[in-house]
Each structure stands twice: as structure tokens, then as C-alpha cells.
Design an enzyme around this catalytic site. Structure first.
Site, PDB file in Angstrom:
ATOM      1  N   SER A   1       0.835  -1.198   0.000  1.00 18.26           N
ATOM      2  CA  SER A   1       0.000   0.000   0.000  1.00 18.26           C
ATOM      3  C   SER A   1       0.877   1.258   0.000  1.00 18.26           C
ATOM      4  O   SER A   1       1.679   1.436  -0.911  1.00 18.26           O
ATOM      5  CB  SER A   1      -0.946  -0.054   1.207  1.00 18.26           C
ATOM      6  OG  SER A   1      -2.010   0.841   1.056  1.00 18.26           O
TER       7      SER A   1
ATOM      8  N   HIS B   1      -7.545  -5.796  -0.694  1.00 20.56           N
ATOM      9  CA  HIS B   1      -6.381  -4.916  -0.728  1.00 20.56           C
ATOM     10  C   HIS B   1      -5.101  -5.743  -0.714  1.00 20.56           C
ATOM     11  O   HIS B   1      -4.887  -6.539   0.198  1.00 20.56           O
ATOM     12  CB  HIS B   1      -6.443  -3.993   0.486  1.00 20.56           C
ATOM     13  CG  HIS B   1      -5.395  -2.918   0.500  1.00 20.56           C
ATOM     14  ND1 HIS B   1      -4.961  -2.276  -0.629  1.00 20.56           N
ATOM     15  CD2 HIS B   1      -4.700  -2.357   1.533  1.00 20.56           C
ATOM     16  CE1 HIS B   1      -4.065  -1.376  -0.300  1.00 20.56           C
ATOM     17  NE2 HIS B   1      -3.883  -1.413   1.001  1.00 20.56           N
TER      18      HIS B   1
ATOM     19  N   ASP C   1      -9.102  -3.913  -5.989  1.00 18.86           N
ATOM     20  CA  ASP C   1      -8.556  -3.370  -4.749  1.00 18.86           C
ATOM     21  C   ASP C   1      -9.190  -2.011  -4.504  1.00 18.86           C
ATOM     22  O   ASP C   1      -9.039  -1.094  -5.310  1.00 18.86           O
ATOM     23  CB  ASP C   1      -7.034  -3.245  -4.880  1.00 18.86           C
ATOM     24  CG  ASP C   1      -6.341  -2.813  -3.597  1.00 18.86           C
ATOM     25  OD1 ASP C   1      -6.944  -2.043  -2.820  1.00 18.86           O
ATOM     26  OD2 ASP C   1      -5.195  -3.230  -3.377  1.00 18.86           O
TER      27      ASP C   1
END
Length: 519
Positions: free
Chosen positions: A236, A488, A460
Site C-alpha cells: 500500500s 487490498h 482493490d
């Protein structure tokens, strides 16, 4: 509403919220017990100081003092300059944890990890759930390193509010009606007070809480751990940190995996719109699944169920639901709960329970999800991710969106994310942050770097797939791996195609074929 004041709210790019799916197992330590728990140095090699400025050599030449921690791991602290451009301004401390290679006394090297955020604790991730972060084959051959970036957790940290003030900041319902000038003014005043408290309580570190400084910290960690090149797994926001490292130190890039990518070239306004659309898409996927379950509180088609959810959000916006602890569940907190559950398909069951209860006037499960999102347990906050998130984003993202930009963004979100849109934008807290941003948003090419693998998941919600495609295309040596699915990030989530490609790359140095698509 004052048309001259942009109304936008930054939403978290945080893999830590994705850990909702693993909340049942996170209460225990998942790492394997190492027979010999006595500390050992990561490498007998001296720190690589090639090209390091003379005034920075004392940092690069420091010796690490490892000690056993939590029975299974080794821990240490690393001293870094507060200001990399002027080390005379003082030092900060970086907290580091090591899960030693489980299958060999001669590991490939260190593998640094970052769980995202910005603001998620890398030390906590490895200490509490190393197997969630890194697969067993990789753990056998690498010393897996977690660290809290500057400003985060157990490192020299951003500090703002105590628990009571944080509760008020995050959960109190504004007095003014949503969208009015009074509503906007009240929220902006809250943001200003929050920023002032952060500045007052953080001992002068706020101007230096930037991703570029954190990337320079990572090079220091690489060197003092004895590695000639950086091996790194970033999730991320951690992809932006890793890409920034590659931009600054392309010749030091070893094996880099960037999973759930952030596009470094997009503005904050574009981030907000794209994320809002991504969460709406994930919410529709959840709703389609929910409607197949007899316990789903919604009926009809996906469109009809989404409309009913919109009605529920509007209802709690008008009449918040009281919780046993005295908090009121309004639409903002309910939206936080929904967002938290959408990070992983494994969390959809929690969302069904939360929405069922909210429809019956019970806010408890919704607040459990929101609390997990904010690292809140038993009325206290176990980390400082909210404070660090704000500090990084306000320094990393330039401001200056025009009224026309904002109007176009709101129109796009209303069209493509009609359920989420009414609750997505708000006064920008960075407008009243104590320091102006120093970061730039630009394409990162990292010319001269070794192959860098970017993993993207097609639905996502937090880091939409298009960002992974964009980052892999920007990087001169970028290699894209696509995971077709929900949730995610993509590695170590049970997709054998993705896992095999990443493990082969990390363990053997052979990158997958660019464009590999894993169904």
C-alpha cells in the site's frame, strides 16, 4: 458552504485496515519459535558507506545493539538524523525488529517490510503477525525486518492527543448540518486544533516527517544491517516509500516488491476520487455476495440494495445511534466501518453483522470495525497511525486544487460512487496544518534500478488496480503482476500464482514475466 474553501477528506491508504480479516488470529504471535533465541548480528559485513557524505558517516558506521524481545525476535534502535540535509539539527530513533531466517544460518540477507499507512507500525506487524506479512518460504531464507518509520509507533513519534481528545476528534458529531458553512467551519476548526496539538506535543519533528526522509532512513537501515542492496516488501503506502527509495538510490535496489501500489504522480484530489470509486466498486461486490446469503439484511437487486444502504447512511446522518460507551454512530463513523471491512473479502461477514445491527438500532459491531481501523482498543489507542498518517500526507501532498478542480471531482464521484459520495468529502485538514508541504507528485522512473515487481489486485478498493499499472509503467525496470480478485494487496493472500512468482523473485532473484495475470 463557502465556495472558496475546498471540501475534501483524505482517506487512508493503509494496509493495516486490511488486517481486519486476520483480527481473530492477530491476538497471538504467529511466528515460528526459533530454537536458538540468542541475538546474532545480521551480517559480518561492514556498513556500505560508498558515496556517503562525511557528516553522515557516524550514522552509517554505528554498531547495532540487538537484544531478544518477545521471546522470538531480536530488537534494536537505529539513530538517524532528524534532517538529512543538516544533521546538526539533532537525531531521531528508529525502532527495528528482526525475525531471523528460520531455515538457515546463512540467510540471503535482510528483507525490510512496510505495512502501509502512512502510519502503520512495521514493528507491530512483524511482532504480531509475521506470517501474515511474509510467506514461510521467504521467512526461511531471509532475516525479515520490521521497522517503525520516523514519526510512527515506537520510533520517535508524532504525538497529538490523549485518548479522550482523540475520541472527540474522530467520533463527535458536528453540530451543523452536513454541507453547510457551519459544518465546514466546525470541522476545519477541529483540524486546526489537532494540528496545533501535534506541533506542540511532537518536539519539533513535524517538518521532517516526509516520505523522502523515511526513504533515506531505509538506506541507513540497509547499510547498518550489512546489506549492499535493499531487499524490500512494501504494501500500500509502502509502495510509495519503496518507489521513492528507488528514485533516490537506484544503484542500491536489490529485490523490491511493491504490492497494492500508490501512483506517485497523482494529486491528493485524484487519490480521493479514485479511492472513492474503488470503495464503491468493492461495496457493490460485497452487496452482490451478501444478497446470496439468507442472513443478508438487504433484498432485491444490487442497485436496490445499494439504494437501501444509502437510505441507511442518510438515516444515521440525521439521527445518530447511541452506543453503550457514550459515542454516537453517525454516517462518518458508519462509513469508516464499511471502509474497514472492504479491505478484505474475509471481512465481509463482519460487515453483514454490523449493517444488520445498525438497521436494528445497535451500533456496537460498527464501532468495533471503526475502532480496528483507528487502532482503538478498550478506549485507548494502541498506536499513533492517525497522527502519523496526517503528518506524512500533509507534508507529502502539495495543496492548491482550484474550485473548478473540486467541482469536477465531486461530480465524478457523485456519478461513479453515488452511495459513498455524500460522505466522502470534507474540509481538508492539511489546509490548516502547521507546516507547508515539501513533497512533489511526479512520475518515478528509477533509471538504472534492478527489476522492481509491482503487484496489483483488480478490485482493490484502497489502491485501485490502475495505480499498479501506472507505477509499473513508470518504473524503467517495472514488472507488473496482476491478481484477479477482491481486496487490498495480492501477495500472501492464498493465490498460488502470485505467491510463487514473488517467492521465486525474492529467493532466486528471477523476476516474473511482465504482465503475468493470476486468476
Amino acid at each position: 458552504m463557502n465556495p472558496t474553501r475546498p471540501r475534501r477528506r483524505r482517506r487512508a491508504l493503509a494496509v493495516v485496515a486490511g488486517l481486519v480479516a486476520a483480527s481473530v488470529v492477530l491476538s497471538g504471535c504467529l511466528s515460528a519459535i526459533i530454537p536458538d533465541a540468542s541475538p546474532r548480528p545480521s551480517s559480518s559485513k561492514a556498513a556500505d558507506t560508498d558515496g556517503v557524505a562525511e557528516n553522515l558517516l557516524p550514522y552509517y558506521e554505528q554498531t547495532l545493539d540487538w537484544s531478544s524481545c518477545n521471546e522470538t525476535f531480536d530488537c534494536t534502535t537505529v539513530t538517524a538524523p532528524l534532517d538529512w540535509s543538516d544533521p546538526t539539527k539533532g537525531d531521531i530513533e528508529l525502532s527495528v525488529i528482526r525475525s531471523r531466517a528460520e531455515g538457515t544460518d546463512d540467510p540471503i540477507g535482510s528483507l525490510l517490510t512496510n505495512p502501509g499507512g502512512p502510519g502503520a507500525s512495521g514493528v507491530q506487524l512483524i511482532r504480531d503477525s509475521v506470517s501474515f506479512a511474509v510467506s514461510e518460504p521467504v521467512r526461511r531464507q531471509f532475516d525479515v525486518i520490521g521497522f517503525d518509520p520516523r514519526g510512527v509507533g515506537e520510533s520517535t513519534a508524532v504525538t497529538c492527543y490523549d485518548a479522550a481528545d482523540m475520541d472527540a476528534y474522530l467520533f463527535d458529531i458536528p453540530e451543523g448540518a452536513r454541507g453547510t458553512d457551519a459544518w465546514a467551519d466546525e470541522l476545519l476548526a477541529r483540524h486546526k486544533s489537532f494540528g496545533e496539538a501535534c506541533d506542540e506535543n511532537s518536539d519539533g519533528i513535524l517538518p521532517y516527517i516526509t516520505t523522502e526522509n523515511s526513504a533515506r532512513d531505509m538506506d541507513l537501515l540497509r547499510a547498518v544491517l550489512g546489506d549492499a542492496e535493499l531487499n524490500y516488501l512494501g504494501y500500500s503506502y509502502g509502495t510509495f516509500l519503496g518507489a521513492t527509495y528507488a528514485k533516490l538510490f537506484p544503484e542500491k535496489v536489490g529485490r523490491l516488491v511493491l504490492d497494492g501500489a500508490v501512483d506517485p504522480s497523482v494529486s491528493n484530489l485524484d487519490v480521493n476520487v479514485t479511492q472513492g470509486i474503488g470503495f464503491e466498486s468493492a461495496l457493490r461486490a460485497y452487496m452482490a455476495d451478501c444478497l446470496t446469503d439468507k442472513d443478508c439484511p438487504f433484498r432485491g437487486t444490487v442497485d436496490e440494495a445499494m439504494a437501501d444502504l444509502g437510505t441507511l447512511l442518510a438515516s444515521v446522518d440525521r439521527d445518530p445511534i447511541p452506543n453503550a460507551d457514550g459515542r454516537l454512530l453517525g454516517s462518518d463513523s458508519l462509513m469508516t466501518a464499511i471502509v474497514a471491512a472492504l479491505y478484505s473479502q474475509d471481512s465481509w461477514g463482519y460487515l453483514t453483522m454490523a449493517l444488520t445491527d445498525v438497521l436494528q438500532g445497535n451500533a456496537d459491531i460498527a464501532f468495533q470495525l471503526a475502532d480496528f481501523y483507528y487502532d482503538r482498543q478498550g478506549g485507548t489507542y494502541t498506536g499513533n497511525q492517525t497522527e502519523a498518517f496526517r503528518a506524512y500526507n500533509c507534508m507529502d501532498y502539495p495543496t492548491g486544487a482550484t474550485d473548478e478542480d473540486l467541482a469536477a471531482a465531486e461530480a465524478a464521484l457523485a456519478e461513479k460512487a453515488p452511495t459513498i459520495a455524500p460522505y466522502w468529502f470534507g474540509p481538508d485538514p492539511c489546509e490548516v496544518w502547521p507546516y507547508p508541504p515539501t513533497g512533489v507528485r511526479e512520475r518515478i522512473t528509477a533509471d538504472g534500478a534492478a527489476p522492481i515487481v509491482v503487484v496489483g489486485t483488480t478490485n482493490d478498493p484502497a489502491t485501485p488496480y490502475e495505480w499498479s499499472v501506472s507505477l509499473a509503467d513508470q518504473l524503467s525496470s517495472g514488472v507488473l503482476v496482476t491478481r484477479v480478485g477482491e481486496g487490498h494487496t495480492g501477495y500472501n493472500k492464498g493465490n498460488s500464482c502470485v505467491d510463487s512468482a514473488i517467492e521465486t523473485y525474492l529467493l532466486e532473484g528471477t523476476p516474473p514475466q511482465d504482465g503475468l495475470r493470476c486468476e
